[in-house]
Scaffold this motif. Structure first.
Motif, PDB file in Angstrom:
ATOM      1  N   ALA A  53       0.850  -1.195   0.000  1.00 29.11           N
ATOM      2  CA  ALA A  53       0.000   0.000   0.000  1.00 29.11           C
ATOM      3  C   ALA A  53       0.885   1.244   0.000  1.00 29.11           C
ATOM      4  O   ALA A  53       1.934   1.283   0.633  1.00 29.11           O
ATOM      5  CB  ALA A  53      -0.892  -0.002   1.225  1.00 29.11           C
ATOM      6  N   HIS A  54       0.445   2.275  -0.719  1.00 36.71           N
ATOM      7  CA  HIS A  54       1.154   3.548  -0.790  1.00 36.71           C
ATOM      8  C   HIS A  54       0.164   4.682  -0.531  1.00 36.71           C
ATOM      9  O   HIS A  54      -0.228   5.393  -1.468  1.00 36.71           O
ATOM     10  CB  HIS A  54       1.805   3.736  -2.157  1.00 36.71           C
ATOM     11  N   PRO A  55      -0.245   4.898   0.708  1.00 38.95           N
ATOM     12  CA  PRO A  55      -1.280   5.898   0.970  1.00 38.95           C
ATOM     13  C   PRO A  55      -0.839   7.332   0.670  1.00 38.95           C
ATOM     14  O   PRO A  55      -1.636   8.132   0.179  1.00 38.95           O
ATOM     15  CB  PRO A  55      -1.601   5.715   2.453  1.00 38.95           C
ATOM     16  N   VAL A  56       0.398   7.677   0.941  1.00 39.66           N
ATOM     17  CA  VAL A  56       0.867   9.045   0.684  1.00 39.66           C
ATOM     18  C   VAL A  56       0.913   9.309  -0.811  1.00 39.66           C
ATOM     19  O   VAL A  56       0.446  10.360  -1.285  1.00 39.66           O
ATOM     20  CB  VAL A  56       2.259   9.270   1.331  1.00 39.66           C
ATOM     21  N   GLN A  57       1.442   8.363  -1.561  1.00 33.07           N
ATOM     22  CA  GLN A  57       1.531   8.533  -3.003  1.00 33.07           C
ATOM     23  C   GLN A  57       0.147   8.577  -3.645  1.00 33.07           C
ATOM     24  O   GLN A  57      -0.088   9.371  -4.563  1.00 33.07           O
ATOM     25  CB  GLN A  57       2.362   7.399  -3.625  1.00 33.07           C
ATOM     26  N   ASP A  58      -0.771   7.734  -3.163  1.00 32.11           N
ATOM     27  CA  ASP A  58      -2.129   7.742  -3.706  1.00 32.11           C
ATOM     28  C   ASP A  58      -2.846   9.053  -3.389  1.00 32.11           C
ATOM     29  O   ASP A  58      -3.599   9.573  -4.208  1.00 32.11           O
ATOM     30  CB  ASP A  58      -2.929   6.562  -3.169  1.00 32.11           C
ATOM     31  N   THR A  59      -2.605   9.602  -2.207  1.00 29.69           N
ATOM     32  CA  THR A  59      -3.208  10.887  -1.840  1.00 29.69           C
ATOM     33  C   THR A  59      -2.666  12.016  -2.711  1.00 29.69           C
ATOM     34  O   THR A  59      -3.431  12.854  -3.192  1.00 29.69           O
ATOM     35  CB  THR A  59      -2.949  11.194  -0.349  1.00 29.69           C
ATOM     36  N   LEU A  60      -1.351  12.035  -2.914  1.00 31.61           N
ATOM     37  CA  LEU A  60      -0.765  13.059  -3.784  1.00 31.61           C
ATOM     38  C   LEU A  60      -1.269  12.925  -5.214  1.00 31.61           C
ATOM     39  O   LEU A  60      -1.505  13.932  -5.893  1.00 31.61           O
ATOM     40  CB  LEU A  60       0.755  12.964  -3.752  1.00 31.61           C
TER      41      LEU A  60
END
Length: 106
Positions: free
Chosen positions: A20-27
């Motif tokens: 999972a990449h929550p920061v990248q998905d948010t950006l």
């Protein structure tokens, strides 16, 4: 072809490495929203140049940082789309009056 039959269990559409990449998905999401906003407001009216130029500028910075920390190709693809829309909206907003056009300097 066994890999074609495996389901995506990561929960993220953009994570192809199984993590999972929550920061990248948010950006990515923020950059896309800012890019679409900047692009649409730049095309709709010249009077919306403050919105298009500021959202385009912020979209460029969020997209650039997202590119810097992105992990997968899918994330980078979406970020490039958002960056392109942000840049076009920013430049059209600058051509129509700029970041402070009509507010500062008169």
């Amino acid at each position: 072809m066994a890999q074609a039959l495996r389901p995506n269990t990561t929960g993220s559409l953009f994570a192809t490495d199984g993590k999972a990449h929550p920061v990248q998905d948010t950006l990515l999401a923020v950059t896309l929203v800012l890019g679409v906003t900047a692009f649409v407001t730049a095309l709709v009216s010249k009077d919306l140049h403050l919105i298009s130029s500021w959202t385009g500028l912020v979209g460029i910075f969020t997209g650039a940082y997202g590119q810097y920390i992105s992990v997968t190709t899918r994330e980078r693809f979406g970020l490039i789309l958002g960056l392109g829309a942000s840049a076009v909206g920013f430049f059209l907003g600058m051509a129509h009056g700029g970041l402070f056009g009509g507010v500062v300097g008169h």
